[in-house]
Each structure stands twice: as C-alpha cells, then as structure tokens.
Design an enzyme around this catalytic site. Structure first.
Site, PDB file in Angstrom:
ATOM      1  N   ASP A   9       0.873  -1.175   0.000  1.00  0.00           N
ATOM      2  CA  ASP A   9       0.000   0.000   0.000  1.00  0.00           C
ATOM      3  C   ASP A   9       0.913   1.230   0.000  1.00  0.00           C
ATOM      4  O   ASP A   9       2.140   1.118  -0.169  1.00  0.00           O
ATOM      5  CB  ASP A   9      -0.996  -0.035   1.172  1.00  0.00           C
ATOM      6  CG  ASP A   9      -0.326   0.189   2.533  1.00  0.00           C
ATOM      7  OD1 ASP A   9       0.924   0.269   2.597  1.00  0.00           O
ATOM      8  OD2 ASP A   9      -1.061   0.283   3.536  1.00  0.00           O
ATOM      9  N   HIS A  10       0.324   2.407   0.212  1.00  0.00           N
ATOM     10  CA  HIS A  10       1.125   3.641   0.220  1.00  0.00           C
ATOM     11  C   HIS A  10       2.178   3.621   1.326  1.00  0.00           C
ATOM     12  O   HIS A  10       3.268   4.160   1.170  1.00  0.00           O
ATOM     13  CB  HIS A  10       0.205   4.852   0.392  1.00  0.00           C
ATOM     14  CG  HIS A  10      -0.647   4.780   1.620  1.00  0.00           C
ATOM     15  ND1 HIS A  10      -1.712   3.894   1.721  1.00  0.00           N
ATOM     16  CD2 HIS A  10      -0.579   5.434   2.804  1.00  0.00           C
ATOM     17  CE1 HIS A  10      -2.268   4.032   2.917  1.00  0.00           C
ATOM     18  NE2 HIS A  10      -1.599   4.960   3.597  1.00  0.00           N
ATOM     19  N   GLY A  67       2.643  -0.260   6.160  1.00  0.00           N
ATOM     20  CA  GLY A  67       3.345   0.533   7.170  1.00  0.00           C
ATOM     21  C   GLY A  67       3.958  -0.345   8.244  1.00  0.00           C
ATOM     22  O   GLY A  67       5.103  -0.142   8.665  1.00  0.00           O
ATOM     23  N   THR A  68       3.205  -1.335   8.675  1.00  0.00           N
ATOM     24  CA  THR A  68       3.656  -2.207   9.769  1.00  0.00           C
ATOM     25  C   THR A  68       3.906  -3.656   9.352  1.00  0.00           C
ATOM     26  O   THR A  68       4.502  -4.419  10.113  1.00  0.00           O
ATOM     27  CB  THR A  68       2.572  -2.263  10.866  1.00  0.00           C
ATOM     28  OG1 THR A  68       1.357  -2.766  10.256  1.00  0.00           O
ATOM     29  CG2 THR A  68       2.318  -0.888  11.463  1.00  0.00           C
ATOM     30  N   GLY A  69       3.360  -4.062   8.218  1.00  0.00           N
ATOM     31  CA  GLY A  69       3.400  -5.481   7.819  1.00  0.00           C
ATOM     32  C   GLY A  69       2.307  -6.301   8.476  1.00  0.00           C
ATOM     33  O   GLY A  69       2.204  -7.511   8.243  1.00  0.00           O
ATOM     34  N   GLY A  71      -1.390  -5.546   8.746  1.00  0.00           N
ATOM     35  CA  GLY A  71      -2.652  -5.672   8.014  1.00  0.00           C
ATOM     36  C   GLY A  71      -2.514  -6.590   6.811  1.00  0.00           C
ATOM     37  O   GLY A  71      -3.436  -7.357   6.482  1.00  0.00           O
ATOM     38  N   HIS A  99      10.780 -23.845   9.491  1.00  0.00           N
ATOM     39  CA  HIS A  99       9.768 -24.602  10.228  1.00  0.00           C
ATOM     40  C   HIS A  99       8.346 -24.417   9.712  1.00  0.00           C
ATOM     41  O   HIS A  99       7.515 -25.315   9.862  1.00  0.00           O
ATOM     42  CB  HIS A  99       9.796 -24.206  11.715  1.00  0.00           C
ATOM     43  CG  HIS A  99      10.968 -24.790  12.450  1.00  0.00           C
ATOM     44  ND1 HIS A  99      11.053 -24.793  13.825  1.00  0.00           N
ATOM     45  CD2 HIS A  99      12.096 -25.387  11.996  1.00  0.00           C
ATOM     46  CE1 HIS A  99      12.193 -25.378  14.185  1.00  0.00           C
ATOM     47  NE2 HIS A  99      12.844 -25.728  13.097  1.00  0.00           N
ATOM     48  N   ASN A 100       8.048 -23.247   9.153  1.00  0.00           N
ATOM     49  CA  ASN A 100       6.652 -22.939   8.789  1.00  0.00           C
ATOM     50  C   ASN A 100       6.405 -22.910   7.284  1.00  0.00           C
ATOM     51  O   ASN A 100       5.263 -22.740   6.862  1.00  0.00           O
ATOM     52  CB  ASN A 100       6.229 -21.590   9.388  1.00  0.00           C
ATOM     53  CG  ASN A 100       6.589 -21.464  10.851  1.00  0.00           C
ATOM     54  OD1 ASN A 100       7.445 -20.668  11.229  1.00  0.00           O
ATOM     55  ND2 ASN A 100       5.982 -22.280  11.695  1.00  0.00           N
ATOM     56  N   ARG A 110       7.454   1.313   8.025  1.00  0.00           N
ATOM     57  CA  ARG A 110       7.553   2.288   9.127  1.00  0.00           C
ATOM     58  C   ARG A 110       8.177   1.665  10.374  1.00  0.00           C
ATOM     59  O   ARG A 110       8.386   2.359  11.373  1.00  0.00           O
ATOM     60  CB  ARG A 110       6.159   2.837   9.449  1.00  0.00           C
ATOM     61  CG  ARG A 110       5.562   3.621   8.298  1.00  0.00           C
ATOM     62  CD  ARG A 110       4.121   3.995   8.545  1.00  0.00           C
ATOM     63  NE  ARG A 110       3.551   4.658   7.377  1.00  0.00           N
ATOM     64  CZ  ARG A 110       2.246   4.745   7.121  1.00  0.00           C
ATOM     65  NH1 ARG A 110       1.368   4.222   7.965  1.00  0.00           N
ATOM     66  NH2 ARG A 110       1.825   5.348   6.033  1.00  0.00           N
ATOM     67  N   ARG A 133       9.252 -33.522  10.302  1.00  0.00           N
ATOM     68  CA  ARG A 133       8.163 -33.341  11.261  1.00  0.00           C
ATOM     69  C   ARG A 133       7.420 -32.021  11.056  1.00  0.00           C
ATOM     70  O   ARG A 133       6.254 -31.888  11.416  1.00  0.00           O
ATOM     71  CB  ARG A 133       8.694 -33.439  12.694  1.00  0.00           C
ATOM     72  CG  ARG A 133       9.607 -32.313  13.124  1.00  0.00           C
ATOM     73  CD  ARG A 133      10.171 -32.553  14.523  1.00  0.00           C
ATOM     74  NE  ARG A 133      10.914 -31.410  15.030  1.00  0.00           N
ATOM     75  CZ  ARG A 133      12.163 -31.098  14.680  1.00  0.00           C
ATOM     76  NH1 ARG A 133      12.805 -31.844  13.809  1.00  0.00           N
ATOM     77  NH2 ARG A 133      12.769 -30.046  15.202  1.00  0.00           N
ATOM     78  N   HIS A 134       8.104 -31.068  10.442  1.00  0.00           N
ATOM     79  CA  HIS A 134       7.460 -29.769  10.214  1.00  0.00           C
ATOM     80  C   HIS A 134       6.428 -29.832   9.085  1.00  0.00           C
ATOM     81  O   HIS A 134       5.471 -29.058   9.079  1.00  0.00           O
ATOM     82  CB  HIS A 134       8.513 -28.707   9.931  1.00  0.00           C
ATOM     83  CG  HIS A 134       9.468 -28.540  11.082  1.00  0.00           C
ATOM     84  ND1 HIS A 134       9.067 -28.021  12.289  1.00  0.00           N
ATOM     85  CD2 HIS A 134      10.763 -28.888  11.218  1.00  0.00           C
ATOM     86  CE1 HIS A 134      10.096 -28.028  13.124  1.00  0.00           C
ATOM     87  NE2 HIS A 134      11.134 -28.563  12.495  1.00  0.00           N
ATOM     88  N   ARG A 137       3.071 -30.711  10.499  1.00  0.00           N
ATOM     89  CA  ARG A 137       2.467 -29.581  11.209  1.00  0.00           C
ATOM     90  C   ARG A 137       1.918 -28.538  10.243  1.00  0.00           C
ATOM     91  O   ARG A 137       0.848 -27.967  10.480  1.00  0.00           O
ATOM     92  CB  ARG A 137       3.493 -28.967  12.162  1.00  0.00           C
ATOM     93  CG  ARG A 137       3.836 -29.931  13.285  1.00  0.00           C
ATOM     94  CD  ARG A 137       5.061 -29.527  14.047  1.00  0.00           C
ATOM     95  NE  ARG A 137       5.390 -30.514  15.067  1.00  0.00           N
ATOM     96  CZ  ARG A 137       6.583 -30.653  15.618  1.00  0.00           C
ATOM     97  NH1 ARG A 137       7.578 -29.863  15.265  1.00  0.00           N
ATOM     98  NH2 ARG A 137       6.791 -31.575  16.530  1.00  0.00           N
TER      99      ARG A 137
HETATM  100  C1  RB5 Z   1      -1.766   2.737   6.533  1.00  0.00           C
HETATM  101  O1  RB5 Z   1      -1.790   3.947   7.188  1.00  0.00           O
HETATM  102  C2  RB5 Z   1      -1.407   1.609   7.489  1.00  0.00           C
HETATM  103  O2  RB5 Z   1      -2.467   1.381   8.352  1.00  0.00           O
HETATM  104  C3  RB5 Z   1      -1.048   0.371   6.727  1.00  0.00           C
HETATM  105  O3  RB5 Z   1       0.038   0.631   5.893  1.00  0.00           O
HETATM  106  C4  RB5 Z   1      -0.625  -0.842   7.548  1.00  0.00           C
HETATM  107  O4  RB5 Z   1       0.339  -0.517   8.486  1.00  0.00           O
HETATM  108  C5  RB5 Z   1      -1.719  -1.641   8.094  1.00  0.00           C
HETATM  109  O5  RB5 Z   1      -1.521  -2.679   8.748  1.00  0.00           O
END
Ligand code: RB5
Length: 143
Positions: A9-10, A67-69, A71, A99-100, A110, A133-134, A137
């Site tokens: 995303d942005h 932004g966080t990975g 969502g 393992h996964n 971010r 074994r993995h 699972r």
């Molecule tokens: C967008 O502002 C932010 O929410 C998105 O990039 C992400 O971090 C969601 O998990």
C-alpha cells in the site's frame, strides 16, 4: 527463471521499490501488483491480489509491504494455502522458512529500516523448508 509477486500500500511504497530492484538484480521475474503511487489506498485490496495468486499456485512466494506489515499478513492469511508472516528480524525470517514454510513475507516500512529489511528479504528468499516433522504440522494448518 525464479518468479515472485510483490505488492504494497502507500505505507510500503518506497520499500517496495527497493525490494523490487533487489529482486530483479538477483534474477527474479517480478509481478508488481501495486500500488503504483504514494497516494493513500487500502491494504486489503493489494493483499488480496498477491495472496490469491500464491493461494492458487501461480506464484510459490510473494512479498507484501505496508506501514507495519500487520494488516497485509492478517488479510493474506485468509486465503487457503497461504502462510504469511510479518518479520522484523532475521531470525524470524529464517525460522519462518525452516519450520513454517512461509510463502508470503510481510514487511513494515515504518517499522524496519531499509538495510535490515533487505537482510530479511535475502534470508527469507534463500532459506529452504526443513520438511520432516514440520511438514506434518504445516499440513495440519490447512486441515
Ligand atoms: C496505513 O496507514 C497503514 O495502516 C497500513 O500501511 C498498515 O500498516 C496496516 O496494517
């Protein structure tokens, strides 16, 4: 040729450009599922584009960046056969493969600086699944 699909995303747009460049320099054929500008957009739309194509086997691996990975991973894991992981360190990246058998890597632009993000990508792409074994699972996840 190795091929991979990537999306952001942005909030992950700048890091996506850096990761795309790395992938191409390392011999990957890359499908860029967007977004294509830094204008605000909705991460589930992009996560769906990538996760569907990993889910149906068009691609073995994908990368999603927001932004966080977070969502991106929450959305991608709604799809059958998808094992998406958010990694902010190299040990988790390695273990998620060993393992996964993680097939989608999620990064947070971010949260994780460019140099660390690229180490995470490099390790995640170049570490194989341990199997044994993995495997049992991992199969249990879909059951
Ligand atoms: C967008 O502002 C932010 O929410 C998105 O990039 C992400 O971090 C969601 O998990």
């Amino acid at each position: 040729m190795k091929k991979i699909i990537i999306g952001s995303d942005h909030g992950g747009f700048v890091l996506k450009g850096i990761v795309c460049r790395y992938l191409k320099e390392n011999g990957y054929e890359v499908e860029d599922a967007g977004t294509y500008s830094s204008d605000s957009c909705d991460y589930p739309v992009i996560a769906k584009q990538v996760a569907q194509k990993v889910s149906n086997g068009t691609y073995e691996r994908g990368i999603l960046i927001c932004g966080t990975g977070l969502g991106m991973a929450i959305t991608a894991n709604k799809f059958r056969n998808v094992r998406a992981v958010t990694c902010t360190d190299t040990c988790s990246a390695r273990m998620s493969r060993l393992h996964n058998d993680a097939n989608i890597l999620c990064l947070g632009e971010r949260i994780t600086g460019e140099y660390l993000a690229m180490d995470i990508v490099d390790i995640w792409l170049n570490t194989g699944f341990s199997g044994g074994r993995h495997q049992k699972r991992v199969d249990m996840i879909e059951d």
